[in-house]
Design a protein around this motif. Structure first.
Motif, mmCIF file in Angstrom:
data_model
loop_
_atom_site.group_PDB
_atom_site.id
_atom_site.type_symbol
_atom_site.label_atom_id
_atom_site.label_comp_id
_atom_site.label_asym_id
_atom_site.label_seq_id
_atom_site.Cartn_x
_atom_site.Cartn_y
_atom_site.Cartn_z
ATOM 1 N N UNK A 23 0.808 -1.224 0.000
ATOM 2 C CA UNK A 23 0.000 0.000 0.000
ATOM 3 C C UNK A 23 0.841 1.274 0.000
ATOM 4 N N UNK A 24 2.078 1.195 0.514
ATOM 5 C CA UNK A 24 2.943 2.383 0.497
ATOM 6 C C UNK A 24 3.765 2.449 -0.794
ATOM 7 N N UNK A 25 3.552 1.504 -1.694
ATOM 8 C CA UNK A 25 4.310 1.477 -2.942
ATOM 9 C C UNK A 25 5.794 1.227 -2.698
ATOM 10 N N UNK A 26 6.106 0.541 -1.606
ATOM 11 C CA UNK A 26 7.490 0.235 -1.287
ATOM 12 C C UNK A 26 8.190 1.303 -0.462
ATOM 13 N N UNK A 27 7.502 2.403 -0.186
ATOM 14 C CA UNK A 27 8.118 3.482 0.595
ATOM 15 C C UNK A 27 8.432 3.028 2.023
ATOM 16 N N UNK A 28 7.508 2.287 2.634
ATOM 17 C CA UNK A 28 7.698 1.806 4.001
ATOM 18 C C UNK A 28 8.222 0.377 3.958
ATOM 19 N N UNK A 46 11.006 4.433 6.771
ATOM 20 C CA UNK A 46 10.537 5.258 5.660
ATOM 21 C C UNK A 46 11.730 5.608 4.779
ATOM 22 N N UNK A 47 11.717 5.121 3.541
ATOM 23 C CA UNK A 47 12.834 5.324 2.621
ATOM 24 C C UNK A 47 12.977 6.784 2.181
ATOM 25 N N UNK A 48 11.930 7.589 2.341
ATOM 26 C CA UNK A 48 11.992 8.992 1.935
ATOM 27 C C UNK A 48 12.571 9.864 3.050
ATOM 28 N N UNK A 52 11.913 6.080 11.242
ATOM 29 C CA UNK A 52 11.300 4.773 11.495
ATOM 30 C C UNK A 52 10.256 4.921 12.599
ATOM 31 N N UNK A 53 9.341 3.972 12.620
ATOM 32 C CA UNK A 53 8.273 3.987 13.621
ATOM 33 C C UNK A 53 8.083 2.577 14.139
ATOM 34 N N UNK A 54 7.908 2.476 15.448
ATOM 35 C CA UNK A 54 7.725 1.178 16.103
ATOM 36 C C UNK A 54 6.232 0.880 16.214
ATOM 37 N N UNK A 55 5.876 -0.387 15.934
ATOM 38 C CA UNK A 55 4.478 -0.794 15.939
ATOM 39 C C UNK A 55 4.312 -2.079 16.752
ATOM 40 N N UNK A 157 3.067 7.663 7.320
ATOM 41 C CA UNK A 157 3.887 8.580 6.524
ATOM 42 C C UNK A 157 3.720 10.014 7.010
ATOM 43 N N UNK A 158 2.504 10.433 7.333
ATOM 44 C CA UNK A 158 2.280 11.777 7.879
ATOM 45 C C UNK A 158 3.083 11.980 9.146
ATOM 46 N N UNK A 159 3.117 10.958 10.009
ATOM 47 C CA UNK A 159 3.891 11.053 11.245
ATOM 48 C C UNK A 159 5.380 11.158 10.944
ATOM 49 N N UNK A 160 5.857 10.373 9.998
ATOM 50 C CA UNK A 160 7.272 10.403 9.622
ATOM 51 C C UNK A 160 7.663 11.780 9.085
ATOM 52 N N UNK A 161 6.800 12.349 8.258
ATOM 53 C CA UNK A 161 7.108 13.651 7.665
ATOM 54 C C UNK A 161 7.025 14.775 8.692
ATOM 55 N N UNK A 162 6.215 14.602 9.717
ATOM 56 C CA UNK A 162 6.073 15.619 10.761
ATOM 57 C C UNK A 162 7.253 15.611 11.730
ATOM 58 N N UNK A 163 7.907 14.458 11.899
ATOM 59 C CA UNK A 163 9.042 14.357 12.826
ATOM 60 C C UNK A 163 10.218 13.692 12.119
ATOM 61 N N UNK A 164 10.894 14.446 11.246
ATOM 62 C CA UNK A 164 11.995 13.858 10.472
ATOM 63 C C UNK A 164 13.190 13.497 11.356
ATOM 64 N N UNK A 165 13.953 12.523 10.891
ATOM 65 C CA UNK A 165 15.156 12.076 11.582
ATOM 66 C C UNK A 165 16.211 13.167 11.689
#
Length: 172
Positions: A23-28, A46-48, A52-55, A157-165
């Motif tokens: 569903x992420x097209x390989x991004x995640x 997240x390759x972009x 990373x996010x823990x689940x 992805x929204x969370x990743x983009x809001x808190x970049x590494x």
């Protein structure tokens, strides 16, 4: 013979990992720990953004359907043991309702772990979530409900983009 709850959990973790990649097209990209004794079942990179996010994943295959019960038939019951939970970390609980054939996710709820003690029922050793699977439901889990795995990916992805590494500082 029938599958054990441990086997169903393993199937769910792998199914979720596969669905998120698709569903992420390989991004995640998912990574699974060899041992999940700290309650994290999968890490999505997240390759972009490079983040990373823990689940932690909890799965069910059916709704609660007890005759004479006060619980609505569309309710899905999840339990999270407090012993494996760290609400201070930036992580999510992903609750999924799988189809009866264990082939796809029918509904999902993506809950930040820091919110779990506020929204779930608190028992001695665990938190209880009873969420309505109906997308038109207005229960207390509505804001966490995802209509599809695509929705789950978009929220991650929204969370990743809001808190970049790049905001992290490393000292050597």
């Amino acid at each position: 013979m029938k599958l054990t709850s441990t086997q169903i959990g393993s199937i769910a973790e792998n199914l979720v990992a596969n669905e998120v990649m698709i569903e992420s097209g390989g991004r995640l990209s998912p990574f699974q720990p060899i041992a999940d004794d700290d309650g994290i079942d999968v890490l999505f990179y997240d390759k972009v953004t490079g983040g990373s996010i823990r689940i932690q994943i909890k799965a069910r295959t059916k709704t609660v359907n007890k005759p004479g019960s006060k619980i609505p038939a569309n309710t899905v019951h999840f339990e999270v043991r407090k012993a494996t939970l760290d609400t201070d970390r930036n992580a999510y609980l992903l609750c999924v309702l799988l189809d009866s054939a264990l082939r796809k996710t029918e509904r999902a709820w993506l809950v930040p772990l820091k919110f779990l003690p506020k929204v779930a029922s608190n028992r001695d050793s665990k938190y209880i979530i009873r969420a309505n699977r109906d997308t038109k439901s207005n229960d207390k889990y509505k804001r966490f409900q995802c209509a599809s795995m695509s929705d789950v990916c978009n929220r991650i992805i929204e969370d990743m983009e809001a808190t970049p590494n790049s905001n992290r500082s490393f000292r050597f």
